[in-house]
Write an enzyme that holds these catalytic residues in place. Structure first.
Site, PDB file in Angstrom:
ATOM      1  N   CYS A 188       0.848  -1.186   0.000  1.00 15.97           N
ATOM      2  CA  CYS A 188       0.000   0.000   0.000  1.00 15.97           C
ATOM      3  C   CYS A 188       0.889   1.244   0.000  1.00 15.97           C
ATOM      4  O   CYS A 188       1.793   1.360   0.830  1.00 15.97           O
ATOM      5  CB  CYS A 188      -0.900  -0.009   1.231  1.00 15.97           C
ATOM      6  SG  CYS A 188      -1.938   1.460   1.389  1.00 15.97           S
ATOM      7  N   CYS A 210       0.351   3.195   3.616  1.00 13.99           N
ATOM      8  CA  CYS A 210       0.822   2.700   4.913  1.00 13.99           C
ATOM      9  C   CYS A 210       1.901   1.627   4.831  1.00 13.99           C
ATOM     10  O   CYS A 210       2.448   1.229   5.847  1.00 13.99           O
ATOM     11  CB  CYS A 210      -0.348   2.195   5.745  1.00 13.99           C
ATOM     12  SG  CYS A 210      -1.084   0.667   5.133  1.00 13.99           S
ATOM     13  N   CYS A 258      -7.251  -1.185   1.419  1.00 17.69           N
ATOM     14  CA  CYS A 258      -6.250  -1.657   2.375  1.00 17.69           C
ATOM     15  C   CYS A 258      -6.946  -1.823   3.726  1.00 17.69           C
ATOM     16  O   CYS A 258      -7.625  -0.904   4.192  1.00 17.69           O
ATOM     17  CB  CYS A 258      -5.116  -0.639   2.468  1.00 17.69           C
ATOM     18  SG  CYS A 258      -3.902  -1.037   3.757  1.00 17.69           S
ATOM     19  N   CYS A 264      -5.206   0.961   6.454  1.00 19.51           N
ATOM     20  CA  CYS A 264      -5.442   2.412   6.385  1.00 19.51           C
ATOM     21  C   CYS A 264      -6.669   2.781   5.559  1.00 19.51           C
ATOM     22  O   CYS A 264      -6.974   3.958   5.405  1.00 19.51           O
ATOM     23  CB  CYS A 264      -4.211   3.131   5.851  1.00 19.51           C
ATOM     24  SG  CYS A 264      -3.913   2.856   4.091  1.00 19.51           S
ATOM     25  N   CYS A 313      -8.289  -5.733  -9.937  1.00 23.56           N
ATOM     26  CA  CYS A 313      -7.928  -4.681 -10.883  1.00 23.56           C
ATOM     27  C   CYS A 313      -7.539  -3.456 -10.046  1.00 23.56           C
ATOM     28  O   CYS A 313      -8.396  -2.790  -9.467  1.00 23.56           O
ATOM     29  CB  CYS A 313      -9.137  -4.403 -11.766  1.00 23.56           C
ATOM     30  SG  CYS A 313      -8.817  -3.371 -13.169  1.00 23.56           S
TER      31      CYS A 313
END
Length: 132
Positions: free
Chosen positions: A48, A51, A97, A100, A120
């Site tokens: 991510c 984070c 995510c 976060c 995707c």
């Protein structure tokens, strides 16, 4: 960027590029075939961008022809969450995510075996940590 406690949009805007902020915090999308990871063949773990949580392994990445990086599975550790997205007159499954809550993209049921899934994902929401 590993500060998982940042939840204020002003703080996120200071830490992310305008494109990353639009996609990750405002649920935008990048135009197809423009993201830096769409044609990427490097090996590693996609994390991510907000984070640093691990999300996808490059071994699960494939060319879906959709114009966005596509994966047939997320990491087994489960850093990805799914939510119903009824925006834009469609019913889709949004992928975020878990740590976060950054918007990553969507998951569809038209991917390859063994899962039949196509995650995707927007390149701007990812950071590839290459395997050495």
């Amino acid at each position: 960027m590993t500060d998982k406690k940042r939840t204020n949009n002003e703080e996120w805007a200071d830490k992310l590029t305008p494109e990353q902020f639009s996609i990750c915090r405002l649920k935008g999308t990048e135009p197809p075939f423009t993201g830096k990871y769409n044609d990427c063949k490097k090996t590693g773990i996609y994390q991510c961008i907000c984070c640093g949580s691990p999300l996808f392994d490059s071994e699960a990445k494939y060319d879906s022809g959709s114009g966005w990086p596509s994966f047939w599975t997320d990491l087994p550790e489960g850093s990805v969450a799914q939510h119903i997205d009824a925006s834009h007159g469609m019913r889709r499954v949004e992928v975020t995510c878990k740590v976060c809550h950054a918007h990553l993209g969507h998951v569809f049921e038209d991917g390859p075996e063994p899962t039949g899934l196509r995650y995707c994902i927007n390149s701007a929401s990812l950071d590839l940590k290459e395997k050495t």
